[in-house]
Design a protein around this motif. Structure first.
Motif, PDB file in Angstrom:
ATOM      1  N   ARG A  55       0.838  -1.207   0.000  1.00 19.08           N
ATOM      2  CA  ARG A  55       0.000   0.000   0.000  1.00 19.08           C
ATOM      3  C   ARG A  55       0.877   1.262   0.000  1.00 19.08           C
ATOM      4  O   ARG A  55       0.588   2.234  -0.709  1.00 19.08           O
ATOM      5  CB  ARG A  55      -0.934  -0.010   1.208  1.00 19.08           C
ATOM      6  CG  ARG A  55      -2.092  -0.970   1.062  1.00 19.08           C
ATOM      7  CD  ARG A  55      -3.209  -0.636   2.046  1.00 19.08           C
ATOM      8  NE  ARG A  55      -2.773  -0.805   3.435  1.00 19.08           N
ATOM      9  CZ  ARG A  55      -2.985  -1.899   4.139  1.00 19.08           C
ATOM     10  NH1 ARG A  55      -3.610  -2.944   3.579  1.00 19.08           N
ATOM     11  NH2 ARG A  55      -2.574  -1.984   5.375  1.00 19.08           N
ATOM     12  N   GLU A  56       1.932   1.242   0.831  1.00 16.95           N
ATOM     13  CA  GLU A  56       2.818   2.403   0.882  1.00 16.95           C
ATOM     14  C   GLU A  56       3.534   2.609  -0.460  1.00 16.95           C
ATOM     15  O   GLU A  56       3.728   3.761  -0.917  1.00 16.95           O
ATOM     16  CB  GLU A  56       3.843   2.234   2.008  1.00 16.95           C
ATOM     17  CG  GLU A  56       3.211   2.242   3.395  1.00 16.95           C
ATOM     18  CD  GLU A  56       4.235   1.988   4.492  1.00 16.95           C
ATOM     19  OE1 GLU A  56       5.418   1.779   4.144  1.00 16.95           O
ATOM     20  OE2 GLU A  56       3.857   1.970   5.684  1.00 16.95           O
ATOM     21  N   THR A  57       3.947   1.504  -1.087  1.00 18.56           N
ATOM     22  CA  THR A  57       4.622   1.594  -2.387  1.00 18.56           C
ATOM     23  C   THR A  57       3.666   2.137  -3.443  1.00 18.56           C
ATOM     24  O   THR A  57       4.033   2.959  -4.310  1.00 18.56           O
ATOM     25  CB  THR A  57       5.144   0.221  -2.801  1.00 18.56           C
ATOM     26  OG1 THR A  57       6.065  -0.254  -1.808  1.00 18.56           O
ATOM     27  CG2 THR A  57       5.846   0.277  -4.155  1.00 18.56           C
ATOM     28  N   GLN A  58       2.422   1.695  -3.407  1.00 18.98           N
ATOM     29  CA  GLN A  58       1.405   2.167  -4.351  1.00 18.98           C
ATOM     30  C   GLN A  58       1.192   3.672  -4.181  1.00 18.98           C
ATOM     31  O   GLN A  58       1.071   4.405  -5.178  1.00 18.98           O
ATOM     32  CB  GLN A  58       0.092   1.419  -4.108  1.00 18.98           C
ATOM     33  CG  GLN A  58      -1.034   1.779  -5.069  1.00 18.98           C
ATOM     34  CD  GLN A  58      -0.850   1.136  -6.432  1.00 18.98           C
ATOM     35  OE1 GLN A  58      -0.424  -0.003  -6.525  1.00 18.98           O
ATOM     36  NE2 GLN A  58      -1.135   1.896  -7.490  1.00 18.98           N
ATOM     37  N   ALA A  59       1.190   4.118  -2.925  1.00 22.59           N
ATOM     38  CA  ALA A  59       0.945   5.547  -2.676  1.00 22.59           C
ATOM     39  C   ALA A  59       2.146   6.394  -3.044  1.00 22.59           C
ATOM     40  O   ALA A  59       2.007   7.507  -3.589  1.00 22.59           O
ATOM     41  CB  ALA A  59       0.592   5.743  -1.193  1.00 22.59           C
ATOM     42  N   GLN A  74      11.814  -7.074  -1.079  1.00 20.06           N
ATOM     43  CA  GLN A  74      12.137  -6.920  -2.485  1.00 20.06           C
ATOM     44  C   GLN A  74      10.911  -6.450  -3.270  1.00 20.06           C
ATOM     45  O   GLN A  74       9.786  -6.815  -2.925  1.00 20.06           O
ATOM     46  CB  GLN A  74      12.626  -8.258  -3.089  1.00 20.06           C
ATOM     47  CG  GLN A  74      13.914  -8.782  -2.505  1.00 20.06           C
ATOM     48  CD  GLN A  74      14.302 -10.126  -3.123  1.00 20.06           C
ATOM     49  OE1 GLN A  74      13.461 -10.815  -3.712  1.00 20.06           O
ATOM     50  NE2 GLN A  74      15.577 -10.496  -2.984  1.00 20.06           N
ATOM     51  N   LEU A  75      11.177  -5.647  -4.329  1.00 14.40           N
ATOM     52  CA  LEU A  75      10.146  -5.296  -5.296  1.00 14.40           C
ATOM     53  C   LEU A  75      10.510  -6.003  -6.591  1.00 14.40           C
ATOM     54  O   LEU A  75      11.574  -5.771  -7.166  1.00 14.40           O
ATOM     55  CB  LEU A  75      10.088  -3.781  -5.508  1.00 14.40           C
ATOM     56  CG  LEU A  75       9.037  -3.293  -6.514  1.00 14.40           C
ATOM     57  CD1 LEU A  75       7.630  -3.637  -6.043  1.00 14.40           C
ATOM     58  CD2 LEU A  75       9.168  -1.773  -6.755  1.00 14.40           C
ATOM     59  N   GLN A  76       9.642  -6.939  -7.023  1.00 16.25           N
ATOM     60  CA  GLN A  76       9.946  -7.776  -8.187  1.00 16.25           C
ATOM     61  C   GLN A  76       8.946  -7.509  -9.317  1.00 16.25           C
ATOM     62  O   GLN A  76       7.782  -7.190  -9.080  1.00 16.25           O
ATOM     63  CB  GLN A  76       9.887  -9.264  -7.796  1.00 16.25           C
ATOM     64  CG  GLN A  76      10.921  -9.709  -6.778  1.00 16.25           C
ATOM     65  CD  GLN A  76      10.858 -11.207  -6.521  1.00 16.25           C
ATOM     66  OE1 GLN A  76      10.281 -11.953  -7.345  1.00 16.25           O
ATOM     67  NE2 GLN A  76      11.457 -11.651  -5.422  1.00 16.25           N
ATOM     68  N   ARG A  77       9.509  -7.699 -10.552  1.00 16.84           N
ATOM     69  CA  ARG A  77       8.665  -7.656 -11.740  1.00 16.84           C
ATOM     70  C   ARG A  77       9.143  -8.740 -12.687  1.00 16.84           C
ATOM     71  O   ARG A  77      10.332  -8.779 -13.049  1.00 16.84           O
ATOM     72  CB  ARG A  77       8.758  -6.279 -12.430  1.00 16.84           C
ATOM     73  CG  ARG A  77       7.807  -6.147 -13.619  1.00 16.84           C
ATOM     74  CD  ARG A  77       7.890  -4.785 -14.240  1.00 16.84           C
ATOM     75  NE  ARG A  77       9.227  -4.547 -14.832  1.00 16.84           N
ATOM     76  CZ  ARG A  77       9.588  -3.383 -15.392  1.00 16.84           C
ATOM     77  NH1 ARG A  77       8.739  -2.353 -15.367  1.00 16.84           N
ATOM     78  NH2 ARG A  77      10.794  -3.233 -15.897  1.00 16.84           N
ATOM     79  N   ASP A  78       8.210  -9.605 -13.048  1.00 14.83           N
ATOM     80  CA  ASP A  78       8.510 -10.718 -13.957  1.00 14.83           C
ATOM     81  C   ASP A  78       9.666 -11.567 -13.437  1.00 14.83           C
ATOM     82  O   ASP A  78      10.548 -12.014 -14.181  1.00 14.83           O
ATOM     83  CB  ASP A  78       8.836 -10.208 -15.363  1.00 14.83           C
ATOM     84  CG  ASP A  78       7.661  -9.466 -15.992  1.00 14.83           C
ATOM     85  OD1 ASP A  78       6.495  -9.836 -15.646  1.00 14.83           O
ATOM     86  OD2 ASP A  78       7.899  -8.562 -16.780  1.00 14.83           O
ATOM     87  N   GLY A  79       9.705 -11.781 -12.100  1.00 12.00           N
ATOM     88  CA  GLY A  79      10.727 -12.643 -11.510  1.00 12.00           C
ATOM     89  C   GLY A  79      12.068 -11.983 -11.348  1.00 12.00           C
ATOM     90  O   GLY A  79      13.047 -12.665 -10.961  1.00 12.00           O
ATOM     91  N   GLN A  80      12.181 -10.676 -11.632  1.00 11.94           N
ATOM     92  CA  GLN A  80      13.431  -9.954 -11.471  1.00 11.94           C
ATOM     93  C   GLN A  80      13.308  -8.961 -10.331  1.00 11.94           C
ATOM     94  O   GLN A  80      12.263  -8.344 -10.124  1.00 11.94           O
ATOM     95  CB  GLN A  80      13.771  -9.190 -12.765  1.00 11.94           C
ATOM     96  CG  GLN A  80      13.945 -10.076 -13.982  1.00 11.94           C
ATOM     97  CD  GLN A  80      15.160 -10.997 -13.857  1.00 11.94           C
ATOM     98  OE1 GLN A  80      16.198 -10.590 -13.316  1.00 11.94           O
ATOM     99  NE2 GLN A  80      15.017 -12.228 -14.361  1.00 11.94           N
ATOM    100  N   VAL A  81      14.396  -8.818  -9.560  1.00  9.61           N
ATOM    101  CA  VAL A  81      14.404  -7.876  -8.448  1.00  9.61           C
ATOM    102  C   VAL A  81      14.642  -6.479  -9.011  1.00  9.61           C
ATOM    103  O   VAL A  81      15.699  -6.202  -9.608  1.00  9.61           O
ATOM    104  CB  VAL A  81      15.501  -8.230  -7.423  1.00  9.61           C
ATOM    105  CG1 VAL A  81      15.522  -7.202  -6.288  1.00  9.61           C
ATOM    106  CG2 VAL A  81      15.288  -9.633  -6.874  1.00  9.61           C
TER     107      VAL A  81
END
Length: 433
Positions: A55-59, A74-81
């Motif tokens: 929620r904090e990251t979204q805001a 960690q913040l990941q996208r498509d299995g990548q950090v």
């Protein structure tokens, strides 16, 4: 367990073993439950933390910084950090993204991993949180060590307590055993019962009752042996006396006279031995020939025998009756009753027998002198004879009425003496049909 071990050792060993097994199972279950519950708590915390940070990251549009040695974010996208909240964990490979709790091994530790989705710049990404389980492992290890030391200690305490309690409980039993051993072959001694009304006190009372029965049996046996020895000695002495007279003074006796004496005394000896053997069999409870008997047949047969001996017999009162008894013992009892009446009758003997539905009642009456009231129970004892029955020609060895009483008792009935309508004695036997 070897039967050579004492009861105290067996009880202590078995109790300690059971307690030890229960404690070990309980300790193992407690450690596993503690590990599971604390791990679940860390996983729940990781899920809540991932949701909050998402929620904090979204805001904020970016992953907020977070520094903690026991948390990897960690913040990941498509299995990548894409980024991490703490640069100290920048080299950590991507953590698994899953809707279910996951446990992974990183940096030599176990970690609980949870993730929550977040959309940044139109792209779906995931905030992944891993919480260290090192504290969980330390807690369960400490609990295991504590229980590992406590279980044997508690088992030893239970063993010592059981040893002491069982020893105190068995001390009265050992005292009873010691008292009985001191009594030895003399059953006149008694066991000192402990106070109270528990099982041990009842055991002592039972032992005392058994000793009392043994003492009575010993007295009866001694008296029986003494009386039997005296009775057996009499015919033997008579035979030897007449034989010695015949040897030393051949002219003082004849062969027929000597033979008559020997035959009479031998018959008396045979009857005595037969009675003793019969009573010994009854004492050993060896009456294995019980069967249904037509008691009226036995009574009528004795009536016929007495008539052949010249006795006036009235058997008109004899009716049918069947009993279950030892046939040899009951036959001897009926004959003894008939002979007893013949021996004391002046002129007549009467038999009566009837079945009242539950009992067969046999009565043998004579018109003799009768039996005094004070002697009517005593004469059923072995080797007891009244004064007028002690002559050799009229009296037996004092076993006739005793055999009658034993036969009635063996068949579940009773025997007693009473006054006869003929003026003499009445012998009555009551036997279950």
């Amino acid at each position: 367990m070897s039967s050579r071990w004492t009861l105290r050792v067996r009880i202590t060993t078995i109790t300690t073993f059971i307690v030890l097994v229960v404690l070990l199972l309980g300790a193992a279950g407690f450690v596993l439950l503690l590990r599971s519950q604390v791990t679940r708590a860390q996983s729940t915390t990781a899920r809540q933390q991932s949701t909050q940070i998402a929620r904090e990251t979204q805001a904020a549009g970016a992953l907020p910084p977070f520094e903690a040695d026991e948390v990897i974010i960690q913040l990941q996208r498509d299995g990548q950090v894409m980024t991490v909240a703490d640069d100290d964990f920048a080299e950590v490979p991507p953590l698994p993204v899953s809707a279910q709790p996951r446990i992974v091994k990183l940096l030599g530790e176990r970690w609980a991993v949870r993730s929550s989705p977040v959309t940044l710049g139109g792209t779906k990404q995931y905030v992944v949180v891993a919480r260290s389980l090192e504290g969980v492992d330390d807690a369960t290890r400490s609990a295991g060590l504590l229980l590992g030391a406590g279980v044997p200690a508690v088992s030893l305490f239970v063993a010592a307590l059981t040893w002491s309690v069982v020893g105190r409980s068995l001390r009265p039993v050992e005292r009873i055993r010691s008292d009985v051993e001191k009594i030895g072959d003399d059953p006149s001694g008694r066991v000192l019962p402990p106070p109270g009304r528990d099982e041990v006190a009842r055991l002592a009372e039972t032992m005392n009752r058994m000793l009392e029965r043994l003492e009575k049996a010993r007295v009866v046996q001694q008296r029986f042996v003494s009386d039997a020895s005296h009775e057996l000695r009499s015919p033997v002495a008579a035979i030897r006396q007449h034989a010695q007279v015949a040897l030393m003074h051949p002219d003082a006796t004849t062969l027929s006279g000597l033979a008559e004496v020997v035959d009479t005394e031998a018959a008396r000896l045979e009857e005595l031995v037969s009675g003793l053997l019969l009573l010994a069999r009854v004492d050993e409870r060896r009456s294995v020939n019980r069967q249904e008997i037509d008691l009226d047949d036995l009574v009528l047969s004795e009536g016929t025998r007495l008539r052949a001996l010249g006795v006036k017999v009235d058997a008109t009162g004899v009716g049918p009756a069947r009993v279950v008894a030892d046939i040899a013992l009951m036959t001897r009892a009926v004959r003894n009753a008939a002979d007893n009446a013949r021996r004391h009758a002046r002129s007549a003997v009467a038999f009566s027998l009837h079945d009242d539905g539950t009992q067969a009642v046999l009565r043998v009456d004579d018109d003799g002198p009768g039996v005094p009231v004070e002697d009517r129970e005593r004469v059923f004892r072995r080797f007891v004879r009244l004064d007028d029955a002690r002559t050799r020609d009229k009296g037996g060895a004092g076993l006739g009425l005793a055999i009658i009483a034993e036969a009635a008792r063996d068949a579940g009935g009773s025997a007693r003496l009473d006054d006869s309508p003929l003026g003499g004695a009445r012998l009555e036997m009551r036997l279950p049909t």
